[in-house]
Design a protein around this motif. Sequence first.
Motif, PDB file in Angstrom:
ATOM      1  N   ALA A  42       0.831  -1.216   0.000  1.00  0.00           N
ATOM      2  CA  ALA A  42       0.000   0.000   0.000  1.00  0.00           C
ATOM      3  C   ALA A  42       0.859   1.257   0.000  1.00  0.00           C
ATOM      4  CB  ALA A  42      -0.944  -0.004   1.196  1.00  0.00           C
ATOM      5  N   ILE A  46       1.566   3.672   5.715  1.00  0.00           N
ATOM      6  CA  ILE A  46       0.343   2.931   5.977  1.00  0.00           C
ATOM      7  C   ILE A  46       0.664   1.705   6.824  1.00  0.00           C
ATOM      8  CG2 ILE A  46      -1.480   1.560   4.891  1.00  0.00           C
ATOM      9  CD1 ILE A  46      -1.450   3.586   2.620  1.00  0.00           C
ATOM     10  N   LEU A 124      -5.132   1.581   8.507  1.00  0.00           N
ATOM     11  CA  LEU A 124      -6.267   1.147   7.701  1.00  0.00           C
ATOM     12  C   LEU A 124      -6.905  -0.124   8.229  1.00  0.00           C
ATOM     13  CD1 LEU A 124      -4.880   1.709   4.077  1.00  0.00           C
ATOM     14  CD2 LEU A 124      -6.271   3.251   5.459  1.00  0.00           C
ATOM     15  N   ASP A 128      -9.851  -1.803   3.714  1.00  0.00           N
ATOM     16  CA  ASP A 128      -9.199  -0.633   3.113  1.00  0.00           C
ATOM     17  C   ASP A 128      -7.741  -0.932   2.782  1.00  0.00           C
ATOM     18  OD1 ASP A 128     -11.575   0.773   3.417  1.00  0.00           O
ATOM     19  OD2 ASP A 128     -10.984   1.584   5.372  1.00  0.00           O
ATOM     20  N   LEU A 129      -7.097  -1.718   3.638  1.00  0.00           N
ATOM     21  CA  LEU A 129      -5.707  -2.104   3.412  1.00  0.00           C
ATOM     22  C   LEU A 129      -5.582  -2.973   2.165  1.00  0.00           C
ATOM     23  CD1 LEU A 129      -2.804  -1.999   4.480  1.00  0.00           C
ATOM     24  CD2 LEU A 129      -3.356  -3.981   5.906  1.00  0.00           C
ATOM     25  N   ARG A 131      -7.634  -3.048  -0.383  1.00  0.00           N
ATOM     26  CA  ARG A 131      -7.925  -2.189  -1.543  1.00  0.00           C
ATOM     27  C   ARG A 131      -6.703  -1.347  -1.917  1.00  0.00           C
ATOM     28  NH1 ARG A 131     -11.729   0.329   0.648  1.00  0.00           N
ATOM     29  NH2 ARG A 131     -13.190  -1.381   0.520  1.00  0.00           N
ATOM     30  N   ALA A 132      -6.057  -0.747  -0.916  1.00  0.00           N
ATOM     31  CA  ALA A 132      -4.872   0.088  -1.172  1.00  0.00           C
ATOM     32  C   ALA A 132      -3.721  -0.739  -1.715  1.00  0.00           C
ATOM     33  CB  ALA A 132      -4.455   0.808   0.108  1.00  0.00           C
ATOM     34  N   ALA A 133      -3.546  -1.943  -1.201  1.00  0.00           N
ATOM     35  CA  ALA A 133      -2.462  -2.811  -1.681  1.00  0.00           C
ATOM     36  C   ALA A 133      -2.711  -3.246  -3.123  1.00  0.00           C
ATOM     37  CB  ALA A 133      -2.315  -4.028  -0.773  1.00  0.00           C
ATOM     38  N   GLU A 135      -4.312  -1.674  -5.401  1.00  0.00           N
ATOM     39  CA  GLU A 135      -4.115  -0.543  -6.304  1.00  0.00           C
ATOM     40  C   GLU A 135      -2.644  -0.383  -6.685  1.00  0.00           C
ATOM     41  OE1 GLU A 135      -5.736   2.898  -4.395  1.00  0.00           O
ATOM     42  OE2 GLU A 135      -7.813   2.193  -4.617  1.00  0.00           O
ATOM     43  N   ARG A 136      -1.737  -0.829  -5.837  1.00  0.00           N
ATOM     44  CA  ARG A 136      -0.302  -0.685  -6.100  1.00  0.00           C
ATOM     45  C   ARG A 136       0.374  -2.027  -6.359  1.00  0.00           C
ATOM     46  NH1 ARG A 136       2.737   3.583  -4.208  1.00  0.00           N
ATOM     47  NH2 ARG A 136       4.096   2.075  -3.200  1.00  0.00           N
TER      48      ARG A 136
END
Length: 158
Positions: A42, A46, A124, A128-129, A131-133, A135-136
């Motif tokens: 992420a 974070i 997070l 949410d964690l 989702r953020a991971a 994305e990257r």
Amino acid sequence: MLIHTEVVDGPLVLRMRRLNAARDQTIGRQILTLPLLAARLAGGFIAPATQEILYPAIRQALEAGGYEDIDKVCQLPGMPGAVLSALRDWWDVEAPASLPDNARLRDFTLLERRVRGALPAGMLSPPDLVRAALERLHFAPKLVGAITIQGVPDVKPV
């Protein structure tokens, strides 16, 4: 230098493996749990929300009141622990958007929203964690290299 990431289960195994890697003067190895791996992907500062952070956030959300169904039991001693357990299960199954409409579920979604809102910046919740991971994820080869999962009996979405 090639990076290799070893994923282990739990804080004790994490510390022991990191201690052994330091003693062996291992270079290029990251030893992480699955939530820490997701946080690494992420990026930035974070971190996964830990029990130590979630518990006060749950207490704060319960004290806010205004619930339809659970107001009667919000102040009971075991409620924060029960909510923490229920939240973990809720996050693990990624609850569907179309749930039956009843007072208890409305209370629970309000409670979850309040808990997420009470988390410190950069901390997070598991969904949410993830989702953020994701994305990257394209940075994974450079950030984590080859991954070995050792002794992790239960792989949850995070």
